[in-house]
Write a protein that holds these residues in place. Structure first.
Motif, short mmCIF file in Angstrom:
data_model
loop_
_atom_site.label_atom_id
_atom_site.label_comp_id
_atom_site.label_asym_id
_atom_site.label_seq_id
_atom_site.Cartn_x
_atom_site.Cartn_y
_atom_site.Cartn_z
N ALA A 72 15.17 6.01 -12.25
CA ALA A 72 14.19 7.10 -12.08
C ALA A 72 12.80 6.57 -11.75
N LEU A 73 12.47 5.36 -12.22
CA LEU A 73 11.14 4.80 -11.98
C LEU A 73 10.95 4.30 -10.56
N VAL A 74 12.00 3.83 -9.91
CA VAL A 74 11.87 3.24 -8.58
C VAL A 74 11.25 4.21 -7.57
N PRO A 75 11.73 5.44 -7.43
CA PRO A 75 11.08 6.35 -6.47
C PRO A 75 9.63 6.66 -6.81
N VAL A 76 9.30 6.68 -8.09
CA VAL A 76 7.92 6.91 -8.50
C VAL A 76 7.04 5.76 -8.01
N LEU A 77 7.48 4.54 -8.27
CA LEU A 77 6.70 3.37 -7.85
C LEU A 77 6.68 3.23 -6.33
N ALA A 78 7.78 3.57 -5.67
CA ALA A 78 7.81 3.52 -4.20
C ALA A 78 6.79 4.50 -3.63
N GLY A 79 6.69 5.66 -4.23
CA GLY A 79 5.67 6.63 -3.81
C GLY A 79 4.27 6.09 -4.00
N MET A 80 4.07 5.38 -5.11
CA MET A 80 2.75 4.78 -5.36
C MET A 80 2.46 3.66 -4.37
N ALA A 81 3.48 2.89 -4.00
CA ALA A 81 3.30 1.84 -2.99
C ALA A 81 2.94 2.47 -1.64
N ASP A 82 3.62 3.57 -1.31
CA ASP A 82 3.30 4.29 -0.06
C ASP A 82 1.87 4.82 -0.10
N GLN A 83 1.49 5.39 -1.24
CA GLN A 83 0.14 5.93 -1.41
C GLN A 83 -0.89 4.80 -1.31
N ASN A 84 -0.59 3.66 -1.90
CA ASN A 84 -1.50 2.51 -1.85
C ASN A 84 -1.70 2.06 -0.40
N ASP A 85 -0.61 1.98 0.36
CA ASP A 85 -0.72 1.62 1.78
C ASP A 85 -1.58 2.64 2.53
N GLU A 86 -1.36 3.90 2.23
CA GLU A 86 -2.13 4.95 2.91
C GLU A 86 -3.61 4.84 2.58
N GLU A 87 -3.93 4.55 1.32
CA GLU A 87 -5.33 4.41 0.91
C GLU A 87 -6.03 3.30 1.68
N PHE A 88 -5.33 2.20 1.91
CA PHE A 88 -5.96 1.05 2.56
C PHE A 88 -5.82 1.07 4.08
N PHE A 89 -4.71 1.58 4.59
CA PHE A 89 -4.44 1.47 6.02
C PHE A 89 -4.35 2.80 6.74
N GLY A 90 -4.47 3.89 6.00
CA GLY A 90 -4.31 5.21 6.59
C GLY A 90 -5.36 5.57 7.63
N LYS A 91 -6.52 4.97 7.58
CA LYS A 91 -7.58 5.27 8.55
C LYS A 91 -7.36 4.55 9.88
N LEU A 92 -6.45 3.59 9.89
CA LEU A 92 -6.16 2.88 11.14
C LEU A 92 -5.37 3.78 12.08
N PRO A 93 -5.65 3.71 13.36
CA PRO A 93 -4.83 4.46 14.32
C PRO A 93 -3.37 3.99 14.19
N PRO A 94 -2.41 4.90 14.32
CA PRO A 94 -0.99 4.54 14.13
C PRO A 94 -0.55 3.33 14.96
N GLU A 95 -0.99 3.24 16.20
CA GLU A 95 -0.59 2.12 17.05
C GLU A 95 -1.12 0.79 16.50
N LEU A 96 -2.36 0.78 16.04
CA LEU A 96 -2.94 -0.43 15.47
C LEU A 96 -2.20 -0.82 14.19
N ARG A 97 -1.90 0.18 13.38
CA ARG A 97 -1.17 -0.06 12.12
C ARG A 97 0.20 -0.68 12.42
N GLU A 98 0.92 -0.13 13.40
CA GLU A 98 2.24 -0.66 13.78
C GLU A 98 2.11 -2.07 14.35
N ASN A 99 1.10 -2.31 15.18
CA ASN A 99 0.89 -3.64 15.75
C ASN A 99 0.59 -4.67 14.66
#
Length: 173
Positions: free
Chosen positions: A126-153
């Motif tokens: 049960a904890l894994v999806p919670v932490l995975a969501g937090m990891a996704d949120q953490n990535d978004e907080e730091f890299f979400g402002k980057l244009p998608p193409e730059l982020r993928e590159n």
């Protein structure tokens, strides 16, 4: 340490003595290195996620083990060590800690009492999806402002560096 994102605008400190004058021009600025910026950003991203994981009762290393076990299902410490890029000793210690927290269960294989199978408990699963969501949120907080193409590159560039240098171990510290 103050970080000037426009390091070219920052004046260099004068050389300490005359012998350093000739060498000063050939010494690159600390902030001119890609590795410096990768480490700078990585430390902040990692610390932020570390705080989120610890608020949920696990370390980042334990999260890596939980996530791999979630993917693998019932497995062995040896297989887990191989896929996680960790030593068997390190994985065994992490499994013991996670078992004491009620997130992993171990079973001794009847054919060979030295071997164990390991699997997530209901709580660990049960904890894994919670932490995975937090990891996704953490990535978004730091890299979400980057244009998608730059982020993928950026992602593909880091994967290519890892492939080129055959980097296998999980980034745990």
């Amino acid at each position: 340490m103050s970080h000037n994102f426009e390091s070219a605008a920052r004046p260099s400190a004068p050389p300490a003595n005359a012998n350093n004058v000739a060498n000063a021009a050939s010494v690159s600025e600390l902030e001119a290195h890609l590795g410096y910026w990768l480490r700078f950003v990585s430390n902040h991203v990692s610390h932020s996620f570390q705080k989120k994981a610890e608020a949920n009762g696990v370390t980042v290393s334990e999260w890596v083990v939980l996530r791999e076990m979630f993917r693998l299902g019932c497995t062995s410490p040896t297989v887990l060590a191989q896929v996680a890029g960790m030593s068997k000793g390190a994985v065994s210690k992490l499994i013991d800690r996670l078992e004491s927290k009620g997130m992993v269960s171990k079973s001794i294989l009847l054919a060979d009492r030295r071997q164990h199978s390991i699997e997530l408990t209901t709580e660990g699963e049960a904890l894994v999806p919670v932490l995975a969501g937090m990891a996704d949120q953490n990535d978004e907080e730091f890299f979400g402002k980057l244009p998608p193409e730059l982020r993928e590159n950026l992602l593909e560039a880091m994967k290519e560096v890892a492939r080129t240098h055959q980097l296998k171990s999980a980034p745990l510290n």
